[in-house]
Design an enzyme around this catalytic site. Structure first.
Site, PDB file in Angstrom:
ATOM      1  N   GLY A   1       0.818  -1.202   0.000  1.00 36.28           N
ATOM      2  CA  GLY A   1       0.000   0.000   0.000  1.00 36.28           C
ATOM      3  C   GLY A   1       0.851   1.250   0.000  1.00 36.28           C
TER       4      GLY A   1
ATOM      5  N   ASP B   1     -11.050   9.632   9.389  1.00 39.47           N
ATOM      6  CA  ASP B   1     -10.858   9.182   8.009  1.00 39.47           C
ATOM      7  C   ASP B   1     -11.410   7.764   7.818  1.00 39.47           C
ATOM      8  OD1 ASP B   1     -10.114   9.517   5.375  1.00 39.47           O
ATOM      9  OD2 ASP B   1      -8.030   8.934   5.682  1.00 39.47           O
TER      10      ASP B   1
END
Length: 350
Positions: free
Chosen positions: A22, A135
């Site tokens: 990622g 988030d």
């Protein structure tokens, strides 16, 4: 009490970095292995000052937490200058976004119910600790091979209170399509912001698309519509009445009327309890066992001195003397300077 499945932070030189799994604005995420135990974990690495600060914030918050619903931090390794490594628990299933792509792009409603309940347990824990995630989205919810769901990516997280005392913050981060209207208007940060993001995440799980994706294609128009209009993102058309009601409780534009994580855990969509119907034919969900007691007439007036305008026209608050006329959760409001930062591209439209 010790940390669940406690692991020690790997010492310098005693771990190996593997393949990239990622990346984001802070840096990169790699699979890693301990040379002494052979155990797998992930390492978040930064090569910039801003990235290092975000990782340090994430590590500081995660090291204060101990929950089966939050990804575990094993430690931090600060290098010279901009370099920083944070060691985190490895979740073999990847993010909910990754898993959805493997299974036709979206989840069945039964799976959405299950994951929503697990996410709510995580949010309830965080909020009791005085922390707002800021988030929440499918990319930041991880899945183990056994089906355990854990909240991750705390680079934008903020602590609103510490030992009961408010904590001032200077910046708000997040991904705009998942952010609450009041946050985009720079009206402050509160636990209710995560609940709006949860509603957006449920839509994402159920449709395989970002919230607002069907309505907006321009980023600037998206921010303006979320912040200033009276609209909500489009609900999944195939959802049950319980699912639609759950989304309505999450995506209430007035944060004072938005349900808390604790209340939502009692909602039929995740609890399995039946939906109630009022005398006027309107559906509602008990927020507690006392909320199922109806002793007042629908025409009665609210005698509460709470002073909250949300009492007006609230049939359920009127008909039940034990029900809170509004959400009376104590709130520590922070009015920071808002800027859009994210662990990835700030907006995604599929």
């Amino acid at each position: 009490m010790g940390r669940i499945d406690e692991c020690t932070s790997p010492l310098p030189g005693e771990w190996m970095k593997g393949k990239l799994v990622g990346s984001g604005s802070f840096g990169s995420v790699h699979l890693a292995m301990s040379k002494s135990t052979g155990g797998l974990f992930v390492v978040k690495s930064s090569q910039s000052c801003d990235g290092a600060l975000a990782l340090e914030n994430e590590a500081m918050i995660l090291e204060s937490l101990n929950s089966p619903y939050v990804v575990r931090c094993m430690g931090i390794e600060n290098g010279r200058g901009k370099s920083c490594n944070v060691f985190l628990e490895y979740m073999a299933g990847g993010s909910l976004s990754d898993v959805a792509q493997i299974f036709a792009g979206a989840f069945d409603e039964d799976v959405v119910r299950l994951y929503s309940r697990e996410i709510l347990h995580g949010l309830k824990y965080l909020h009791k600790k005085g922390i707002v995630h800021c988030d929440l989205k499918c990319k930041n919810v991880l899945l183990s091979s056994s089906g355990n769901v854990k909240l991750a990516d705390f680079g934008c997280a903020k602590r609103l209170k510490d030992e009961g005392n408010p904590v001032l913050s200077t910046a708000i981060g997040g991904t705009p399509l998942w952010m609450a209207p009041e946050v985009l208007r720079n009206e402050g940060l509160d636990f209710a912001c995560d609940i709006w993001s949860l509603g957006c995440t449920v839509i994402e799980m159920a449709t395989g698309r970002a919230p607002w994706a069907a309505e907006i294609s321009d980023p600037v128009a998206a921010v303006l519509k979320i912040a200033c209009s009276s609209e909500r993102p489009q609900f999944p058309r195939h959802f049950s009445s319980e699912g639609l009601d759950f989304l309505a409780k999450c995506l209430e534009r007035d944060p004072k009327r938005r349900w808390s994580a604790e209340q939502l855990l009692n909602h039929p969509f995740v609890s399995g309890n039946p939906m109630r119907v009022s005398r006027k034919g309107e559906t509602f969900s008990p927020a507690s066992t006392l909320d199922d007691i109806a002793t007042y007439d629908d025409t009665s007036e609210c005698n509460s001195d709470c002073g909250d305008e949300s009492c007006e026209g609230n049939e359920f608050a009127v008909r039940n003397p034990f029900s809170r006329c509004s959400d009376e959760r104590s709130r520590n409001t922070v009015k920071p300077v808002c800027h859009f930062e994210s662990s990835e591209f700030w907006i995604t439209v599929r």
